[in-house]
Design an enzyme around this catalytic site. Structure first.
Site, PDB file in Angstrom:
ATOM      1  N   HIS A  82      18.288  15.168  14.302  1.00 34.45           N
ATOM      2  CA  HIS A  82      17.475  13.977  14.550  1.00 34.45           C
ATOM      3  C   HIS A  82      17.613  13.013  13.379  1.00 34.45           C
ATOM      4  O   HIS A  82      17.388  13.392  12.241  1.00 34.45           O
ATOM      5  CB  HIS A  82      16.001  14.360  14.726  1.00 34.45           C
ATOM      6  CG  HIS A  82      15.681  14.816  16.108  1.00 34.45           C
ATOM      7  ND1 HIS A  82      14.406  14.914  16.587  1.00 34.45           N
ATOM      8  CD2 HIS A  82      16.494  15.181  17.136  1.00 34.45           C
ATOM      9  CE1 HIS A  82      14.435  15.336  17.853  1.00 34.45           C
ATOM     10  NE2 HIS A  82      15.694  15.511  18.192  1.00 34.45           N
ATOM     11  N   TYR A 210       4.677  11.481  16.306  1.00 33.18           N
ATOM     12  CA  TYR A 210       3.383  11.835  15.712  1.00 33.18           C
ATOM     13  C   TYR A 210       2.424  10.712  16.091  1.00 33.18           C
ATOM     14  O   TYR A 210       2.669   9.556  15.738  1.00 33.18           O
ATOM     15  CB  TYR A 210       3.496  11.922  14.193  1.00 33.18           C
ATOM     16  CG  TYR A 210       4.285  13.113  13.692  1.00 33.18           C
ATOM     17  CD1 TYR A 210       3.637  14.283  13.305  1.00 33.18           C
ATOM     18  CD2 TYR A 210       5.675  13.070  13.584  1.00 33.18           C
ATOM     19  CE1 TYR A 210       4.355  15.381  12.832  1.00 33.18           C
ATOM     20  CE2 TYR A 210       6.403  14.161  13.113  1.00 33.18           C
ATOM     21  CZ  TYR A 210       5.734  15.315  12.743  1.00 33.18           C
ATOM     22  OH  TYR A 210       6.442  16.401  12.276  1.00 33.18           O
ATOM     23  N   PRO A 302       0.858  22.360   9.742  1.00 35.94           N
ATOM     24  CA  PRO A 302       2.173  22.070  10.332  1.00 35.94           C
ATOM     25  C   PRO A 302       2.559  20.586  10.335  1.00 35.94           C
ATOM     26  O   PRO A 302       3.717  20.261  10.569  1.00 35.94           O
ATOM     27  CB  PRO A 302       2.061  22.616  11.763  1.00 35.94           C
ATOM     28  CG  PRO A 302       0.615  22.800  12.010  1.00 35.94           C
ATOM     29  CD  PRO A 302      -0.064  22.974  10.705  1.00 35.94           C
ATOM     30  N   LYS A 306       6.654  21.677   7.211  1.00 40.45           N
ATOM     31  CA  LYS A 306       7.136  22.156   5.922  1.00 40.45           C
ATOM     32  C   LYS A 306       7.119  23.679   5.736  1.00 40.45           C
ATOM     33  O   LYS A 306       7.780  24.195   4.829  1.00 40.45           O
ATOM     34  CB  LYS A 306       6.299  21.524   4.786  1.00 40.45           C
ATOM     35  CG  LYS A 306       6.497  20.031   4.634  1.00 40.45           C
ATOM     36  CD  LYS A 306       7.909  19.719   4.179  1.00 40.45           C
ATOM     37  CE  LYS A 306       8.266  18.268   4.299  1.00 40.45           C
ATOM     38  NZ  LYS A 306       9.632  18.029   4.756  1.00 40.45           N
ATOM     39  N   TYR A 394      10.137  13.867   4.376  1.00 35.31           N
ATOM     40  CA  TYR A 394      10.227  14.532   5.686  1.00 35.31           C
ATOM     41  C   TYR A 394      11.530  15.315   5.814  1.00 35.31           C
ATOM     42  O   TYR A 394      11.550  16.441   6.329  1.00 35.31           O
ATOM     43  CB  TYR A 394      10.096  13.501   6.815  1.00 35.31           C
ATOM     44  CG  TYR A 394       9.819  14.146   8.151  1.00 35.31           C
ATOM     45  CD1 TYR A 394       8.509  14.372   8.579  1.00 35.31           C
ATOM     46  CD2 TYR A 394      10.857  14.554   8.982  1.00 35.31           C
ATOM     47  CE1 TYR A 394       8.247  14.988   9.793  1.00 35.31           C
ATOM     48  CE2 TYR A 394      10.609  15.174  10.196  1.00 35.31           C
ATOM     49  CZ  TYR A 394       9.300  15.393  10.600  1.00 35.31           C
ATOM     50  OH  TYR A 394       9.052  16.014  11.799  1.00 35.31           O
TER      51      TYR A 394
END
Ligand code: FAD
Length: 399
Positions: A82, A210, A302, A306, A394
């Site tokens: 991604h 998100y 979550p 990580k 990220y």
């Protein structure tokens, strides 16, 4: 029980690894490739370990570690790189482009698949793995010859070793083998949980979303083109039975921006569970010849994906130290393991705490707090610098 090629539990090895989750399996694989011996002691059956649905987003450092360990073949074929991630808020969709910002991706590949690949490689190499090991106890950790005792089918065993790796997750025995007088624990418990479902439906988007919403947080994730993983923030005291599939889909849909909600394909859930969220760090990660790695030393919520990735970065540092020490060389890598690993752990704890705080509705979130969250998300949408910082964290900080 699976053991060495002779079917017996060995009495001596270089490293006893407690826990056959991702941390323990990757450490064993790296040691085996470096010509070092280890034995894994796992409390559960292999079927049980492989049925656990958990993480699905691999940082680039984790991807590279799996490739270097010779277990990246299926991930590269079946995983999905991604190049960005979506954040939705105030009816808007913000895409943060990883490639543009930091020149690397994340990989969507389930923890279950990672675990399967590692077990297959270890079996092929003949690394002993003892399943259903009970009453695991650690002995003489501050001497030059520690040992681990355990039982299988009611028969007691003892393995002498040089080092013990505590990779047995948050409910294992390794951390409790450390004296309370040296252990410092830091914890933040979040006042909500994540209700997650797995469904054999196409994901709502090619990338993760998100979602910040006044009704609470939601996450659209996936495993592959016909397997979606969705979450909604829920009260901690909710029970899975409170949530029919229809109720879940309605709630998820109401928290997504309208265009995403209109693309949502619903279907029966094939797994449904509620996970509590907390941040936890134990310091130090070493006591004598015992080293904690992964969830046994720290837990993150979550948000930000990580947990599994931190388990792998711990393994990276621990492996470096073990290989030097086992070769009769310097112990500097082991002596500094706890500090080096914790430095990166705290960065990830900070990022996942920040993202959790930014994206969720807390019981005391009022209008002011919600507007502050929206302002921060708006800033993220207009600032290249803020997007770079997000993308850097990220996709994973360097080891
Ligand atoms: C429900 C859930 C959902 C999650 N979702 C995500 C996610 O979406 N993204 C993400 O990044 N992370 C997620 N995580 C976190 C991630 O799965 C963990 O960080 C990761 O599994 C850590 O790997 P580990 O090897 O350190 O520990 P674990 O995977 O917990 O493995 C530890 C192993 O040790 C074994 N064990 C325990 N006690 C003993 C004992 N006494 N003797 C022998 N063996 C023992 C256990 O059976 C287990 O197999 C999730 C975790 C949970 C629980």
């Amino acid at each position: 029980m699976t053991t060495g090629s002779d079917g017996l539990v060995p009495r001596r090895t270089q490293v006893v690894i407690i826990g056959g989750g991702p941390a323990g399996l990757l450490l064993a694989r790296k040691l085996q490739l470096a010509g070092k011996e280890s034995i894994i002691l796992e409390r559960q059956t292999r079927e049980y370990v492989l049925a656990r649905i958990r993480a699905g987003v691999l940082e680039w450092g984790s991807v590279e570690q799996l490739r270097e360990a010779g277990v990246g073949g299926r991930m590269d074929l079946e995983g999905f790189p991604h190049e960005g991630v979506g954040l939705s808020f105030s009816g808007r969709h913000l895409r943060i482009d990883f490639q543009e910002n930091v020149g690397r991706n994340v990989m969507i590949y389930g923890q279950t698949e990672v675990t399967k690949d590692l077990y297959a490689a270890l079996d092929e190499a003949g690394v002993p793995i003892v399943h259903e090991a009970t009453d695991v106890m650690l002995h003489d950790l501050t001497t030059g010859s520690p040992s681990v005792t355990f039982s299988v089918d009611g028969v007691e065993h003892r393995i002498e070793c040089e080092y013990v790796a505590g990779c047995d997750g948050s409910h294992g025995v390794s951390r409790s083998a450390m004296p309370a007088s040296i252990l410092r624990e830091y914890e933040r418990v979040y006042p909500f949980g994540w209700l997650g479902i797995l469904s054999e439906t196409p994901p709502v988007d090619d990338e993760l979303i998100y979602a910040h919403h006044e009704r609470g947080f939601a996450l659209c994730s996936m495993r592959h083109s016909m397997l979606s993983r969705y979450y909604v923030q829920c009260p901690l005291d909710d029970d899975v039975s409170d949530w029919s599939d229809d109720r879940f889909w309605d709630e998820l849909s109401s928290r997504l921006p309208p265009d995403a909600a209109s693309r949502l394909v619903t279907g029966p859930s094939i797994e449904k569970s509620i996970a509590p969220l907390r941040s936890f760090v134990a310091e130090p990660l070493q006591h004598g010849r015992l080293f904690l790695a992964g969830d046994s030393g720290h837990i993150v919520p979550p948000t930000g994906a990580k947990g599994l990735n931190l388990a792998f970065s711990d393994v990276h540092y621990l492996f470096e130290g073990l290989v030097d020490a086992l070769a009769g060389g310097s112990t500097t890598g082991l002596d500094t393991y706890s500090d080096r690993a914790l430095r990166r752990v705290w960065q990830a704890v900070r990022f996942s705490w920040w993202m959790t705080t930014l994206m969720h509705r807390f019981p005391d979130t009022g209008d002011f707090d919600r507007r502050i969250q929206e302002a921060e998300l708006d800033h993220l949408s207009m600032s290249d610098a803020a997007q770079s910082v997000f993308a850097e964290n990220y996709t994973g900080l360097p080891y």
